[in-house]
Design a protein around this motif. Structure first.
Motif, PDB file in Angstrom:
ATOM      1  N   VAL A 194       0.860  -1.190   0.000  1.00  0.00           N
ATOM      2  CA  VAL A 194       0.000   0.000   0.000  1.00  0.00           C
ATOM      3  C   VAL A 194       0.891   1.232   0.000  1.00  0.00           C
ATOM      4  CG1 VAL A 194      -1.785   1.250   1.278  1.00  0.00           C
ATOM      5  CG2 VAL A 194      -1.720  -1.253   1.352  1.00  0.00           C
ATOM      6  N   LYS A 195       0.624   2.156  -0.890  1.00  0.00           N
ATOM      7  CA  LYS A 195       1.392   3.390  -0.906  1.00  0.00           C
ATOM      8  C   LYS A 195       0.559   4.481  -0.236  1.00  0.00           C
ATOM      9  CE  LYS A 195       4.313   4.143  -4.305  1.00  0.00           C
ATOM     10  NZ  LYS A 195       4.771   4.394  -5.681  1.00  0.00           N
ATOM     11  N   LEU A 196       1.128   5.068   0.810  1.00  0.00           N
ATOM     12  CA  LEU A 196       0.404   6.079   1.588  1.00  0.00           C
ATOM     13  C   LEU A 196       1.019   7.452   1.371  1.00  0.00           C
ATOM     14  CD1 LEU A 196       0.240   4.162   5.007  1.00  0.00           C
ATOM     15  CD2 LEU A 196      -1.590   4.332   3.309  1.00  0.00           C
ATOM     16  N   GLY A 197       0.164   8.448   1.292  1.00  0.00           N
ATOM     17  CA  GLY A 197       0.645   9.823   1.278  1.00  0.00           C
ATOM     18  C   GLY A 197       0.318  10.437   2.632  1.00  0.00           C
ATOM     19  N   ILE A 198       1.284  11.120   3.210  1.00  0.00           N
ATOM     20  CA  ILE A 198       1.072  11.680   4.548  1.00  0.00           C
ATOM     21  C   ILE A 198       1.266  13.183   4.499  1.00  0.00           C
ATOM     22  CG2 ILE A 198       1.936  11.690   6.931  1.00  0.00           C
ATOM     23  CD1 ILE A 198       2.987   8.704   5.921  1.00  0.00           C
ATOM     24  N   VAL A 199       0.260  13.912   4.918  1.00  0.00           N
ATOM     25  CA  VAL A 199       0.374  15.368   5.021  1.00  0.00           C
ATOM     26  C   VAL A 199       0.311  15.706   6.502  1.00  0.00           C
ATOM     27  CG1 VAL A 199      -0.587  17.589   4.350  1.00  0.00           C
ATOM     28  CG2 VAL A 199      -0.827  15.626   2.827  1.00  0.00           C
TER      29      VAL A 199
END
Lengths: 72, 147
Positions: free
Chosen positions: A30-35
């Protein structure tokens, strides 16, 4: 533990300022983007585990190491 | 007061020399009280000794003696935890993992021990970049290697 199901491009908010978005799902990866604000550090948990392990290993130094060093 | 140490036997320390680590060290969250003790004047190494458990003593290095260009930025959270007001109050050490041969030893550049010498606070800070700051940097391979 809170468990949420999310689809690609859906996200969750943690507090008011941290957003975690699912960018891609490929098999078991799973590729997660974190802001998150700059003050929040984001690490893979393996990093923390590796540092803990390294700290433990560092403690195994033998008491006679000073003599060993001085011999050189 | 006197404490038992890992390598130096019983040592007398001053109450005001004790550093508080409110989060402990990684893997040792309950140990919050450490002192920095000299090991050998000829070596850029000191002992970070728990005042609570004699067997918990880390050999730590002045990283700059081994790697002259070692530098990092502290995050806001780290600065707050350590109550850092001036750069001059900050001291950094890196934990050394000793091997049989000293040249084979490594030091942890990824998670340095940062101290506020003025307020006597300490924290093991985890840096963001584990390529630039390796967990196991070989001491022998470093420039300015202290012999």
């Amino acid at each position: 533990m809170l468990v949420l199901s999310r689809k690609k491009n859906e996200s969750i908010m943690i507090g008011d300022h941290i957003e975690i978005k699912v960018l891609a799902v490929d098999g078991d990866q799973v590729k997660l983007g974190i802001v998150a604000p700059k003050t929040v550090k984001v690490h893979r948990s393996e990093v923390f585990e590796a540092i803990q392990e390294q700290n433990r290993e560092a403690l195994s130094a033998t008491p006679n190491f000073l003599e060993q060093l001085k011999k050189k | 007061m006197n404490i038992e140490t890992k390598f130096l036997g019983e040592v007398e320390i001053m109450e005001e020399d004790i550093y508080s680590f409110k989060n402990g060290l990684l893997g040792f969250p309950d140990l919050m009280s450490f002192v920095v003790l000299p090991l050998d004047a000829e070596l850029p190494l000191v002992l970070l000794q728990s005042t609570e458990l004699s067997e918990i003593g880390f050999v730590v290095a002045f990283p700059f003696a081994f790697k002259k260009d070692y530098s990092f930025d502290l995050g806001e959270e780290d600065k707050e935890d350590l109550k850092i007001e001036h750069e001059d109050d900050v001291l950094a050490y890196t934990i050394v993992t000793l091997q049989e041969k000293f040249e084979d030893s490594t030091m942890n550049l990824l998670a340095p021990i940062v101290l506020n010498v003025k307020h006597k606070l300490g924290k093991q800070v985890v840096l963001q970049d584990n390529i630039k700051y390796p967990l196991r940097q070989s001491i022998g391979a470093l420039e300015g290697s202290a012999k």
